[in-house]
Design a protein around this motif. Structure first.
Motif, PDB file in Angstrom:
ATOM      1  N   THR B   8      87.663  22.890  18.894  1.00 13.86           N
ATOM      2  CA  THR B   8      86.809  22.742  17.816  1.00 13.86           C
ATOM      3  C   THR B   8      86.759  24.163  17.007  1.00 13.86           C
ATOM      4  OG1 THR B   8      84.910  23.964  18.952  1.00 13.86           O
ATOM      5  CG2 THR B   8      84.812  21.508  18.927  1.00 13.86           C
ATOM      6  N   VAL B   9      86.014  23.985  15.666  1.00 15.50           N
ATOM      7  CA  VAL B   9      86.324  25.374  14.679  1.00 15.50           C
ATOM      8  C   VAL B   9      85.528  26.628  15.661  1.00 15.50           C
ATOM      9  CG1 VAL B   9      85.206  26.291  12.876  1.00 15.50           C
ATOM     10  CG2 VAL B   9      86.513  24.334  12.775  1.00 15.50           C
ATOM     11  N   GLU B  10      84.420  25.930  16.528  1.00 19.36           N
ATOM     12  CA  GLU B  10      83.558  27.021  17.063  1.00 19.36           C
ATOM     13  C   GLU B  10      84.571  27.638  18.007  1.00 19.36           C
ATOM     14  OE1 GLU B  10      80.986  28.243  16.160  1.00 19.36           O
ATOM     15  OE2 GLU B  10      80.279  29.545  18.246  1.00 19.36           O
ATOM     16  N   ALA B 166      90.556  27.062   9.848  1.00 15.99           N
ATOM     17  CA  ALA B 166      89.419  26.651  10.139  1.00 15.99           C
ATOM     18  C   ALA B 166      88.543  26.255   9.162  1.00 15.99           C
ATOM     19  CB  ALA B 166      88.773  27.498  11.567  1.00 15.99           C
ATOM     20  N   LYS B 167      88.273  27.217   8.294  1.00 15.52           N
ATOM     21  CA  LYS B 167      87.361  27.183   7.056  1.00 15.52           C
ATOM     22  C   LYS B 167      87.951  25.989   6.255  1.00 15.52           C
ATOM     23  CE  LYS B 167      86.532  29.819   2.980  1.00 15.52           C
ATOM     24  NZ  LYS B 167      87.168  30.974   1.951  1.00 15.52           N
ATOM     25  N   LEU B 169      89.134  23.314   7.098  1.00 13.74           N
ATOM     26  CA  LEU B 169      89.242  21.995   7.878  1.00 13.74           C
ATOM     27  C   LEU B 169      87.814  21.588   7.905  1.00 13.74           C
ATOM     28  CD1 LEU B 169      91.668  21.858  10.580  1.00 13.74           C
ATOM     29  CD2 LEU B 169      91.856  20.592   8.632  1.00 13.74           C
ATOM     30  N   SER B 170      86.803  22.682   7.935  1.00 16.53           N
ATOM     31  CA  SER B 170      85.506  22.286   8.216  1.00 16.53           C
ATOM     32  C   SER B 170      84.697  22.501   7.058  1.00 16.53           C
ATOM     33  CB  SER B 170      84.845  23.373   9.130  1.00 16.53           C
ATOM     34  OG  SER B 170      85.197  24.670   8.716  1.00 16.53           O
ATOM     35  N   GLN B 171      85.109  23.123   5.906  1.00 16.76           N
ATOM     36  CA  GLN B 171      84.295  23.377   4.701  1.00 16.76           C
ATOM     37  C   GLN B 171      84.903  22.861   3.205  1.00 16.76           C
ATOM     38  OE1 GLN B 171      83.344  27.585   4.497  1.00 16.76           O
ATOM     39  NE2 GLN B 171      83.035  27.919   6.750  1.00 16.76           N
ATOM     40  N   ARG B 289      88.694  17.861  13.759  1.00 18.41           N
ATOM     41  CA  ARG B 289      88.449  17.569  12.487  1.00 18.41           C
ATOM     42  C   ARG B 289      89.279  16.250  11.936  1.00 18.41           C
ATOM     43  NH1 ARG B 289      83.926  19.236  11.091  1.00 18.41           N
ATOM     44  NH2 ARG B 289      84.208  18.908   8.801  1.00 18.41           N
TER      45      ARG B 289
END
Lengths: 166, 633
Positions: B8-10, B166-167, B169-171, B289
């Motif tokens: 995960t991004v986390e 990560a940014k 893919l998630s935002q 994601r």
């Protein structure tokens, strides 16, 4: 293109070690567009591209031999004649050129007794020019097999080829 | 980190924090540059010496040794940085290692002789950023080169690696990413300067589910090695850029096409891909994601023309690298007929940086039409040879003199060739030109991949044009008659001129042929190869005329127009030149004044080099001497 070998200098191999060749080809079974990768592997294995190997590759890929030959002769790094044990590549890139690369190449020709693109009769050395090795800050550059020799001079190449190699 | 996967991004954030927290507390670090340049100067032995000494002295808990990628200052290598002070040592040898350990690492004292010394002022510099070569640079693309170990993915993660991905893919949505790239104003760094955002948008909108991202690592311009440094020194940034591109465009397959002449780059990229896959950063459902992406490497086989998009595609498809007409553009119909985005290495690393910091941040760097930075490989007759990353809009003068340190040995600047074989020469009067795609084109050159060859009064401009045409006609794929025949003919004319066989009217023919080749070729190679000829004639026509009408080469380069002579009234018969001559062209003996046999002389200049300064018995004159013949020029 300067890569086409004279018929008299071609080592025409009627047969090639098919076991070794088939092992390579098996890896590429079903792969799209693999001709160049296959040729690269074959050359890695045999040191060059024997004529018989090219015919087998053509069979394997179901391509006309002329097409395989066309690709093999298009690219500079494919050799259709047997190479020497050591490959001496003198960089003729721009930075190397302005710092005397031509004199270094000529000295190398002199020392080895062959012209650029040729191999010594005892198959010890092959000499070639290469467009640019990307080590421009250390020009002039000479590559002997995998070893990069930087800041070469006419005197250094003479020493390298007459004393340091074997 | 065995078995760890970033699901995960986390978990990426957690890993980064864990790695930073786990860093050795003393901060004592030896970073040895292991790019191709320093390696050929022996940096691997230096690194091994450090590791050996530290182990013997049982200092392993206190001091860490690591290898890094290319700093871009290869001429001064092997380069070593000692942390935590970040002291920059040049030309370090194995013999220096014990002293560096005892003095700098253990006692915090500097080893003066290993510091960079300004060749003009004599001032010594402690830190990399004090050195004029680095001070004016803005290293955005080269940010990690020289800092991270390019074979350890954790090193990359520690410096915000994959945070941009990560940014994204998630935002962000794919369209949002494309907008950000468009906002940044990023233009392709391979040479053409096409707006990257528009290329991506075209591919995204093209019909079809199967799309490709190709990284063009076929850096064929002689004299350019910036892509090599990045591929060797920071391969992860390239992977990240490709993944972001894949997300934006809707592609799940990436290919990195690397020229075969860069074995270390191939090796580092392969390692990076394997490590990323192990961590789950490549493959299926990246960071949870729902994004799939795979990358493979394809090696070139020695063809400059394969740097051209359609030739590159042909090469991957197993065919000869012959370009095809465009349109259709690869973004719509590329690899295997599918929409394909081909981006240069430098472009893709810029993508990673933009995705993290924002398009607006990037657009404020450089100028309005040319945003961001550009890496130039500054080579030739300049004091500080190496890779220079500067803001677009920096002047040529600043690059060559402030950063490059100017021309060595008191010689005079003559011209700078930009853009490799597709570019042109820029003379002294245009040194205040700001670097940019349009500004360089107006002067008759191009930006190209960023090669910058500095020439001084001892460089023959006609010889340079001939050199580039030799290269061009060798690399021409041959399918367009004007390019195939035109380059050959132009080369022959230039060869004749440099051999003293030039004829009146040659210059006009060269210009006519240039026009024909430019207009009638289907690819960038043919369209640009006449540039070196046209620009050198434009600014240095007099030199061409001297060669043709006077048989004179003022730079003393063209072999058939110069000869080396021993001044018998100065020769002291010391035998130095006789021994040094690589072809045995000097006749003489001890106490017998030497003479050069012109028929054997290859005009290498070694005799002049070795003749003791106090004798100064060898001179080079322009004008054909009897017996020197026509060597194979």
């Amino acid at each position: 293109m300067c890569g086409w070998p004279k018929a008299s200098s071609r080592v025409s191999v009627k047969t090639v070690d098919t076991e070794r060749l088939n092992k390579i080809l098996a890896v590429f079974e079903g792969e799209k567009g693999g001709l160049i990768s296959i040729l690269q592997r074959v050359q890695e294995e045999f040191g060059y591209l024997p004529e018989a190997a090219l015919s087998s590759v053509a069979d394997f890929l179901k391509l006309p031999p002329s097409q395989v030959f066309s690709v093999a002769t298009f690219y500079d790094r494919f050799y259709l004649t047997r190479r020497g044990d050591h490959l001496v590549s003198v960089c003729q890139g721009t930075a190397c050129h302005v710092l005397g690369a031509r004199s270094i190449l000529e000295t190398a020709e002199n020392c080895l007794g062959i012209k650029t693109g040729q191999t010594t009769p005892d198959y010890k050395y092959s000499l070639q020019r290469v467009a640019c090795l990307g080590s421009c800050a250390l020009a002039p550059v000479v590559l002997v097999d995998d070893e990069v020799h930087s800041r070469m001079t006419v005197r250094k190449i003479k020493k390298l080829l007459t004393e340091d190699l074997d | 980190m065995e078995g760890y996967r970033i699901g995960t991004v986390e978990s990426l954030r957690l890993l980064r924090e864990t790695l930073i927290a786990g860093e050795q507390t003393t901060g004592k670090l030896v970073s040895v540059c292991c790019g191709s340049g320093c390696m050929s100067s022996g940096s691997e032995h230096v690194r091994e010496a450090f590791a050996r000494e530290i182990k013997e002295q049982e200092l392993e808990d206190e001091i860490t040794v690591k290898k890094t990628g290319c700093h871009g200052f290869c001429e001064r290598g092997p380069n070593v940085i000692i942390g935590p002070q970040n002291i920059f040592y040049n030309s370090v040898t194995e013999e220096d290692v014990p002293e560096i350990i005892s003095e700098t690492l253990l006692e915090d004292r500097v080893v003066e002789r290993l510091l960079y010394e300004d060749p003009v002022t004599g001032q010594k510099c402690l830190y990399e950023n004090d050195i004029p070569f680095y001070k004016k640079q803005k290293r955005i693309v080269l940010k990690n080169c020289g800092i991270i170990d390019p074979t350890i993915i954790e090193d990359y993660i520690k410096v915000d690696g994959f945070r941009a991905l990560a940014k994204v893919l998630s935002q962000m949505t794919p369209e949002g990413v494309i907008e950000e790239i468009k906002l940044s104003g990023l233009r392709g760094r391979g040479g053409a300067g096409f707006p990257t955002g528009i290329k991506w948008e075209t591919a995204r909108n093209a019909p079809g589910k199967e799309k490709y991202i190709i990284c063009n690592g076929d850096e064929g311009d002689p004299g350019a090695f910036m892509d090599r440094s990045v591929m060797e020194g920071d391969p992860y940034s390239i992977l990240e850029g490709m993944m972001i591109a894949g997300y934006a465009v809707g592609a799940s397959q990436g290919i990195i096409y690397v020229r075969a002449e860069y074995p270390l780059a191939v090796h580092h990229l392969s390692t990076a891909i394997a490590q990323a896959a192990d961590l789950g950063l490549l493959g299926r459902n990246i960071m949870g994601r729902g994004f799939d992406f795979e990358i493979k490497i394809v090696k070139g086989a020695g063809a400059f023309v394969c740097g051209e998009e359609t030739a590159l595609i042909a090469s991957i498809e197993g065919r000869s690298g012959r370009p095809r007409p465009k349109p259709p553009f690869p973004a719509i119909q590329g690899l295997w007929g599918k929409p394909t985005v081909i981006n240069n290495v430098e472009t893709l690393v810029n993508v990673s940086r933009i995705a993290l910091n924002g398009g607006e941040w990037y657009s404020k760097i450089g100028t309005a039409t040319d945003t961001g930075t550009k890496i130039f490989s500054l080579v030739g007759k300049v004091r500080n040879v190496g890779l220079v990353e500067v803001e677009m809009g920096t002047t040529l003068r600043e690059i060559i003199f402030d950063i490059g340190g100017g021309i060595p040995e008191g010689k005079r600047f003559k011209a700078v060739q930009t853009g490799g074989p597709s570019g042109g020469c820029i003379p002294e009067e245009l040194l205040d030109l700001p670097v940019g795609y349009e500004s360089l084109a107006k002067a008759g050159s191009i930006m190209g991949s960023g090669g910058m060859l500095v020439m001084d009064e001892s460089t023959c401009i006609v010889n340079i044009a001939r050199y580039f045409l030799d290269f061009a006609q060798n690399e021409s794929c041959g399918q367009c008659a004007p390019c195939r025949l035109g380059t050959k003919q132009m080369f022959k004319i230039l060869q004749d001129i440099t051999r003293g066989n030039g004829k009146p009217g040659d210059i006009e023919i060269l210009l006519e042929l240039s026009d024909a080749v430019k207009q009638a070729s289907i690819c960038g190679l043919g369209m640009t190869v006449p540039n070196p000829v046209v620009s050198t004639i434009r600014y240095f026509r007099k030199e061409y005329e001297e060669h043709i009408h006077e048989g004179r080469c003022r730079a003393l380069v063209c072999r058939s127009l110069i000869s080396y002579r021993i001044k018998d009234y100065r020769c002291k018969a010391c035998m130095k030149c006789l021994t040094a001559c690589p072809v045995g062209a000097i006749i003489g003996a001890k106490w017998q004044v030497h003479e050069i046999d012109q028929s054997k002389c290859i005009k290498c200049g070694t005799c002049m080099e070795v003749c003791p300064k106090r004798f100064n018995a060898v001179e080079c004159v322009t004008g054909l001497m009897e017996g020197s013949g026509d060597k194979s020029e």
